[in-house]
Design a protein around this motif. Structure first.
Motif, PDB file in Angstrom:
ATOM      1  N   ILE A  81      33.450  57.295  45.911  1.00  9.87           N
ATOM      2  CA  ILE A  81      32.839  57.501  44.271  1.00  9.87           C
ATOM      3  C   ILE A  81      34.030  58.103  43.380  1.00  9.87           C
ATOM      4  O   ILE A  81      33.924  57.554  42.207  1.00  9.87           O
ATOM      5  N   ILE A  82      34.800  58.757  43.969  1.00 13.42           N
ATOM      6  CA  ILE A  82      35.783  59.421  43.182  1.00 13.42           C
ATOM      7  C   ILE A  82      36.651  58.299  42.340  1.00 13.42           C
ATOM      8  O   ILE A  82      36.941  58.485  41.100  1.00 13.42           O
ATOM      9  N   PRO A  83      37.182  57.304  42.991  1.00  9.21           N
ATOM     10  CA  PRO A  83      38.020  56.302  42.366  1.00  9.21           C
ATOM     11  C   PRO A  83      37.022  55.799  41.290  1.00  9.21           C
ATOM     12  O   PRO A  83      37.814  55.213  40.284  1.00  9.21           O
ATOM     13  N   LEU A  84      35.931  55.278  41.788  1.00  5.54           N
ATOM     14  CA  LEU A  84      35.005  54.685  40.739  1.00  5.54           C
ATOM     15  C   LEU A  84      34.714  55.570  39.494  1.00  5.54           C
ATOM     16  O   LEU A  84      34.814  54.963  38.414  1.00  5.54           O
ATOM     17  N   ARG A  85      34.714  56.539  39.510  1.00  2.00           N
ATOM     18  CA  ARG A  85      34.703  57.891  38.402  1.00  2.00           C
ATOM     19  C   ARG A  85      35.760  57.619  37.762  1.00  2.00           C
ATOM     20  O   ARG A  85      35.886  57.494  36.564  1.00  2.00           O
ATOM     21  N   ASP A  86      37.047  57.569  38.323  1.00  2.00           N
ATOM     22  CA  ASP A  86      38.147  57.649  37.277  1.00  2.00           C
ATOM     23  C   ASP A  86      38.155  56.285  36.763  1.00  2.00           C
ATOM     24  O   ASP A  86      38.613  56.080  35.461  1.00  2.00           O
ATOM     25  N   SER A  87      37.900  55.133  37.517  1.00  2.48           N
ATOM     26  CA  SER A  87      37.962  53.855  36.715  1.00  2.48           C
ATOM     27  C   SER A  87      37.226  53.831  35.635  1.00  2.48           C
ATOM     28  O   SER A  87      37.438  53.131  34.593  1.00  2.48           O
ATOM     29  N   LEU A  88      36.005  54.258  35.861  1.00  8.33           N
ATOM     30  CA  LEU A  88      34.775  54.240  34.535  1.00  8.33           C
ATOM     31  C   LEU A  88      35.500  55.034  33.597  1.00  8.33           C
ATOM     32  O   LEU A  88      35.239  54.724  32.276  1.00  8.33           O
ATOM     33  N   TYR A  89      36.111  56.143  33.700  1.00  7.98           N
ATOM     34  CA  TYR A  89      36.605  57.329  32.827  1.00  7.98           C
ATOM     35  C   TYR A  89      37.802  56.486  32.151  1.00  7.98           C
ATOM     36  O   TYR A  89      37.913  56.553  30.851  1.00  7.98           O
ATOM     37  N   SER A  90      38.587  55.459  32.714  1.00  9.48           N
ATOM     38  CA  SER A  90      39.804  55.026  31.880  1.00  9.48           C
ATOM     39  C   SER A  90      39.360  53.719  31.470  1.00  9.48           C
ATOM     40  O   SER A  90      40.042  53.272  30.433  1.00  9.48           O
ATOM     41  N   ILE A  91      38.019  53.317  31.339  1.00 12.83           N
ATOM     42  CA  ILE A  91      37.521  52.186  30.321  1.00 12.83           C
ATOM     43  C   ILE A  91      37.518  52.935  29.077  1.00 12.83           C
ATOM     44  O   ILE A  91      37.999  52.159  27.797  1.00 12.83           O
ATOM     45  N   LYS A  92      37.362  54.441  28.826  1.00 13.86           N
ATOM     46  CA  LYS A  92      37.407  54.867  27.550  1.00 13.86           C
ATOM     47  C   LYS A  92      39.003  54.537  26.712  1.00 13.86           C
ATOM     48  O   LYS A  92      39.081  54.463  25.722  1.00 13.86           O
ATOM     49  N   SER A  93      39.916  54.409  27.537  1.00 13.49           N
ATOM     50  CA  SER A  93      41.170  54.350  27.026  1.00 13.49           C
ATOM     51  C   SER A  93      41.410  52.836  26.491  1.00 13.49           C
ATOM     52  O   SER A  93      42.125  52.451  25.393  1.00 13.49           O
ATOM     53  N   ILE A  94      40.646  51.898  27.055  1.00 14.15           N
ATOM     54  CA  ILE A  94      40.521  50.544  26.747  1.00 14.15           C
ATOM     55  C   ILE A  94      39.772  50.462  25.279  1.00 14.15           C
ATOM     56  O   ILE A  94      40.283  49.458  24.567  1.00 14.15           O
ATOM     57  N   LYS A  95      39.130  51.299  24.973  1.00 11.32           N
ATOM     58  CA  LYS A  95      38.324  51.373  23.947  1.00 11.32           C
ATOM     59  C   LYS A  95      39.209  51.288  22.643  1.00 11.32           C
ATOM     60  O   LYS A  95      38.924  50.559  21.511  1.00 11.32           O
ATOM     61  N   GLU A  96      40.236  51.976  22.663  1.00 11.84           N
ATOM     62  CA  GLU A  96      41.291  52.260  21.561  1.00 11.84           C
ATOM     63  C   GLU A  96      42.413  50.967  21.564  1.00 11.84           C
ATOM     64  O   GLU A  96      43.236  51.097  20.551  1.00 11.84           O
ATOM     65  N   ASP A  97      42.351  49.953  22.359  1.00 13.86           N
ATOM     66  CA  ASP A  97      43.406  48.923  22.534  1.00 13.86           C
ATOM     67  C   ASP A  97      42.468  47.639  21.705  1.00 13.86           C
ATOM     68  O   ASP A  97      41.751  47.183  21.946  1.00 13.86           O
TER      69      ASP A  97
END
Length: 356
Positions: free
Chosen positions: A226-242
């Motif tokens: 779950i931990i890498p899945l959590r990190d991947s979902l969190y990183s989607i926030k950075s895509i929002k600004e792209d």
């Protein structure tokens, strides 16, 4: 005792792609949904050669690939979406960790789907990968399963808002279905641990401890998944600004925030479950210690009773010629009576002190 852990990732040569999973007997099958709010076309036995004439970029195109043994078909999908070979290597290499990659106009998501095994105490693992491009979503599964059956039915019956949304919302639904499997797996583990806690209160069988350690490993495995899945979902926030990447609409990022929140809830629940499994272990060892103490107490009491008796026997076992009691005709019986009185007195004393 076998410890559950991720296997070491195999190095897959990008020029010779190879499927590294265990479902090598599963035939590669494809299914394509092309839909919008008013229309749906479903291709149940889709062939990659028909991709160009079947895909409609004005609608949502969901290609679901079951089975990863047909390397040429996988490469053809990658060629159509203009995806690098190393991404295809991650799709085929099932020992890789959960990851998220943004590749200009393509979003790659790789995740582990977990379910409790039906015939064992272990956890079944299947890798599921996603490629998202404007208007196209491709999901790769190692074998045909029921993970997304309810989503297909919602598309067919126009239930909910899935037909009114784009492919990014479909990705959210697919990831949400995978996370539901985490909940199912976690609940199954919790039920088994509750049974173990009950057993550990009354049983000192070594197999009980083996089961406790097995489920401890399962919880650790869930946490590591779950931990890498959590990190991947969190990183989607950075895509929002792209501003370059637009496969996910800005108004739909909140759905992925929900998934991130679910991953946090799962991790919190696992921490609580780890405390529960520690309780089972503590119960087991407490019962072991209690039984050991009972045995030691019994042996100590028996030894304490025989100490004065042994002393008396030792005294009258000495080979002195002149011992007053040796000439007494009732000496033997007198000593036995004294020894009996000592034993009874000690037992009464121990009972009053509640030593047994």
């Amino acid at each position: 005792m076998r410890k559950i852990k991720y296997k070491k990732g195999r190095k897959v040569n990008s020029s010779t792609l190879e499927y590294t999973g265990v479902y090598k007997d599963k035939q590669t099958e494809m299914q394509l949904f092309v839909y919008d709010e008013t229309d749906l076309t479903e291709y149940r036995e889709f062939r990659i050669n028909d991709f160009t004439k079947c895909v409609n970029y004005e609608k949502v195109n969901w290609l679901n690939v079951h089975g990863l043994n047909d390397i040429e078909s996988i490469k053809s999908v990658g060629t159509f979406l203009n995806v690098d070979n190393y991404i295809l290597g991650d799709i085929l290499n099932t020992t890789s960790r959960t990851k998220l990659d943004e590749l200009h106009d393509v979003l790659f998501f790789n995740v582990k789907s977990l379910l409790p095994s039906q015939d064992s105490e272990s956890i079944a693992v299947e890798q599921i990968s996603f490629l998202v491009k404007e208007g196209i979503l491709v999901s790769f599964q190692e074998k045909r399963s029921d993970f997304f059956s309810h989503i297909r039915e919602r598309i067919r019956t126009h239930s909910g808002i899935v037909r009114t949304k784009k492919g990014d919302y479909l990705l959210f639904l697919l990831l949400d279905a995978i996370m539901e499997n985490f909940y199912i797996t976690l609940e199954a583990e919790e039920d088994k641990v509750e049974q173990l806690i009950s057993i550990s209160k009354v049983s000192t069988n070594p197999t009980t401890l083996e089961q406790i350690e097995k489920h401890r490993d399962n919880f650790n495995f869930l946490k590591r998944s779950i931990i890498p899945l959590r990190d991947s979902l969190y990183s989607i926030k950075s895509i929002k600004e792209d501003d370059v990447f637009d496969a996910i609409a800005h108004e739909n990022y909140s759905f992925f925030s929900r998934l991130h929140q679910k991953s946090l809830e799962l991790l919190d629940q696992i921490e609580d479950d780890m405390i529960m499994i520690e309780s089972a272990s503590s119960f087991y060892f407490s019962l072991q210690n209690h039984k050991m103490n009972e045995v030691m107490k019994t042996l100590t009491i028996v030894s304490a009773i025989f100490i004065p008796l042994t002393f008396i026997v030792g005294v009258y076992g000495m080979n002195f010629e002149y011992m007053p009691e040796l000439k007494n005709p009732n000496g033997y019986y007198s000593v036995l009576i004294v020894m009996l009185i000592i034993v009874v007195s000690m037992i009464i004393y121990f009972k009053k002190r509640r030593w047994f």
